[in-house]
Design a protein around this motif. Structure first.
Motif, PDB file in Angstrom:
ATOM      1  N   SER A 199     -79.401  82.353  49.189  1.00  0.00           N
ATOM      2  CA  SER A 199     -79.961  82.129  47.729  1.00  0.00           C
ATOM      3  C   SER A 199     -80.548  80.660  47.875  1.00  0.00           C
ATOM      4  O   SER A 199     -80.333  79.795  47.104  1.00  0.00           O
ATOM      5  N   THR A 223     -63.210  81.634  41.947  1.00  0.00           N
ATOM      6  CA  THR A 223     -64.414  80.599  41.689  1.00  0.00           C
ATOM      7  C   THR A 223     -64.654  79.508  42.636  1.00  0.00           C
ATOM      8  O   THR A 223     -63.385  79.362  43.546  1.00  0.00           O
ATOM      9  N   PHE A 229     -70.756  85.038  39.537  1.00  0.00           N
ATOM     10  CA  PHE A 229     -71.917  85.612  40.172  1.00  0.00           C
ATOM     11  C   PHE A 229     -72.996  86.111  39.167  1.00  0.00           C
ATOM     12  O   PHE A 229     -73.702  86.782  39.226  1.00  0.00           O
ATOM     13  N   GLY A 230     -72.766  85.405  37.867  1.00  0.00           N
ATOM     14  CA  GLY A 230     -73.694  85.945  36.804  1.00  0.00           C
ATOM     15  C   GLY A 230     -73.378  86.798  35.953  1.00  0.00           C
ATOM     16  O   GLY A 230     -73.915  87.445  35.104  1.00  0.00           O
ATOM     17  N   GLU A 257     -73.051  79.743  37.263  1.00  0.00           N
ATOM     18  CA  GLU A 257     -73.636  80.796  38.071  1.00  0.00           C
ATOM     19  C   GLU A 257     -74.466  81.775  37.203  1.00  0.00           C
ATOM     20  O   GLU A 257     -75.377  82.662  37.693  1.00  0.00           O
ATOM     21  N   SER A 258     -74.344  81.629  35.842  1.00  0.00           N
ATOM     22  CA  SER A 258     -74.713  82.978  34.915  1.00  0.00           C
ATOM     23  C   SER A 258     -75.906  82.397  33.846  1.00  0.00           C
ATOM     24  O   SER A 258     -75.960  82.976  33.072  1.00  0.00           O
ATOM     25  N   TYR A 277     -73.565  74.359  32.866  1.00  0.00           N
ATOM     26  CA  TYR A 277     -74.380  75.460  33.966  1.00  0.00           C
ATOM     27  C   TYR A 277     -74.652  74.445  35.141  1.00  0.00           C
ATOM     28  O   TYR A 277     -74.686  73.060  34.858  1.00  0.00           O
ATOM     29  N   SER A 278     -75.164  74.973  36.297  1.00  0.00           N
ATOM     30  CA  SER A 278     -75.385  74.179  37.106  1.00  0.00           C
ATOM     31  C   SER A 278     -76.899  74.415  37.593  1.00  0.00           C
ATOM     32  O   SER A 278     -77.265  75.545  37.437  1.00  0.00           O
ATOM     33  N   ASN A 311     -78.916  76.121  45.222  1.00  0.00           N
ATOM     34  CA  ASN A 311     -78.755  77.614  45.306  1.00  0.00           C
ATOM     35  C   ASN A 311     -78.676  78.285  44.180  1.00  0.00           C
ATOM     36  O   ASN A 311     -78.483  79.515  44.137  1.00  0.00           O
ATOM     37  N   LYS A 312     -78.914  77.702  42.824  1.00  0.00           N
ATOM     38  CA  LYS A 312     -78.837  78.490  41.582  1.00  0.00           C
ATOM     39  C   LYS A 312     -80.017  79.311  41.250  1.00  0.00           C
ATOM     40  O   LYS A 312     -81.089  79.093  41.629  1.00  0.00           O
ATOM     41  N   TRP A 326     -77.168  86.626  40.069  1.00  0.00           N
ATOM     42  CA  TRP A 326     -77.191  85.649  40.877  1.00  0.00           C
ATOM     43  C   TRP A 326     -77.336  85.949  42.338  1.00  0.00           C
ATOM     44  O   TRP A 326     -78.013  85.603  43.333  1.00  0.00           O
ATOM     45  N   CYS A 385     -71.152  88.994  49.747  1.00  0.00           N
ATOM     46  CA  CYS A 385     -72.432  88.627  48.907  1.00  0.00           C
ATOM     47  C   CYS A 385     -73.663  88.766  50.047  1.00  0.00           C
ATOM     48  O   CYS A 385     -73.546  88.044  51.018  1.00  0.00           O
TER      49      CYS A 385
END
Length: 386
Positions: free
Chosen positions: A9, A84, A139-140, A165-166, A185-186, A190-191, A290, A356
């Motif tokens: 990602s 997580t 994973f979103g 991640e979402s 949020y991040s 890689n997001k 994601w 993944c």
């Protein structure tokens, strides 16, 4: 022939980031804070549908601030999703509190409402109700927000939504991260969008954001001299990185669309292989996909997830198992885990079977076809080799 590396990602620039960065340099706003930070917070809050937002240095910093704002301190208990990344739970330990982990449920792979209620009922019997529940949208994919929130209200426990991640995912038409007392949020590299490193804290309660702002700027009291009555942190996002974030936020919906298309192509190509099951999407939700995540039942396929990961790596392609559950991590070996039933642990199963696949929004169809071909070769060698 050596192929280029396909990453899991990687960042995906929009092409307009440099404009905002140049504005920061031209105006000499290169120190922390500045117009880009203020604008990003306003734009982010509007997108998330919350009353406010606070830009910080990472998603981990956002969780740390959220726990402090909600009063978590030494001796408290915090319940947290087990499936997580460890950053969801590390700040619990920063505060001297005790993490207790909650297992996943099959419909979303996220926190099980049934397991959460079992844990809360156990806490009530022992007179040790947690101060906070941290719910992760893995994973979103959105968790069952209504069920989790209703249980938290029943036991009068605050809720932090870890939407690291979402970003861009919705539950019943509203953005994940906007339901709890505080959402985080991040914007790590890689997001789905990135500021290279950064995070965001959102809330509909302005007092929470005011306190988080105070703590994130070294807890400086409102005096002309430097006075500090509390311990604070250097957690604010820089004006330069916020400029990158503004450009990224403008294309977020495009990035979600691209990742969902990547997921759909993987699913169409691989779902008919016996033993393969893709991460489900709950009715009434839209995940940002994601990462494309699936499970491989080795009892059916005769192949383990690590066999596929190794085959992809041999061809210069990055893939990974799903997160190792936190209750299995050596650092949390003494922590409690609550499951839906005593004889079944869903997050353990997902870790043992989960995979993944590369899911970057800039991924080409040709690159994805290359990944699919290798996965099929491992899982269906007889069909590939005739």
């Amino acid at each position: 022939m050596e192929y280029k590396r396909i990453y899991l990602s990687p960042p995906h620039m929009s092409g307009i980031e440099q404009m905002y960065v140049n504005e920061a340099f031209e105006s000499n706003w290169v120190a922390p804070l500045g117009p880009n930070v203020k604008a990003l917070e306003e734009e982010f809050a509007k997108y998330a549908g919350t009353k406010g937002a606070l830009a910080v240095s990472s998603g981990t910093a956002a969780i740390h601030l959220a726990l402090q704002v909600l009063g978590v301190t030494t001796g408290d208990t915090v319940f947290c999703s087990s499936l997580t990344f460890i950053a969801s739970a590390n700040p619990i330990v920063y505060q001297g509190a005790e993490p207790v982990f909650i297992d996943s449920e099959p419909d979303t792979w996220n926190m099980s409402a049934r397991a959460l209620e079992r844990a809360l009922e156990d806490g009530r019997r022992k007179q040790k109700i947690p101060k906070v529940v941290i719910l992760v949208h893995l994973f979103g994919q959105s968790a069952k927000v209504d069920e989790i929130m209703n249980i938290c209200r029943k036991y009068k426990v605050a809720l932090i939504e870890d939407a690291a991640e979402s970003l861009g995912s919705t539950y019943k038409g509203k953005q994940t991260g906007s339901f709890g007392d505080i959402g985080i949020y991040s914007m790590n590299g890689n997001k789905i969008i990135t500021t290279s490193g950064g995070g965001m804290l959102v809330s509909n309660q302005g007092g929470f954001l005011d306190k988080a702002l105070y703590l994130s700027t070294q807890a400086r009291d409102p005096t002309i001299h430097y006075q500090h009555s509390s311990i604070g942190y250097n957690y604010r996002l820089s004006n330069i990185l916020a400029g990158i974030g503004r450009a990224q936020l403008e294309v977020l919906d495009e990035r979600v669309k691209a990742r969902r298309e990547i997921f759909d192509r993987y699913k169409k190509s691989l779902e008919n292989i016996p033993g393969i099951t893709f991460m489900p999407e709950l009715k009434g939700t839209m995940g940002n996909r994601w990462l494309t995540a699936l499970t491989i039942d080795d009892k059916v396929t005769g192949v383990r997830n690590l066999d596929v990961i190794n085959a992809l790596e041999a061809e210069n392609i990055e893939s990974r198992p799903v997160w190792k559950p936190l209750h299995l991590q050596p650092v949390f070996k003494d922590a409690a885990i609550f499951t839906e039933s005593d004889d079944k642990n869903i997050s353990n199963m997902l870790f043992e079977q989960g995979l993944c696949l590369p899911s970057g929004s800039g991924m080409t169809i040709e690159d994805q076809e290359r990944v699919v071909a290798i996965v099929k070769e491992v899982l269906e060698p007889s069909k590939i080799n005739g």
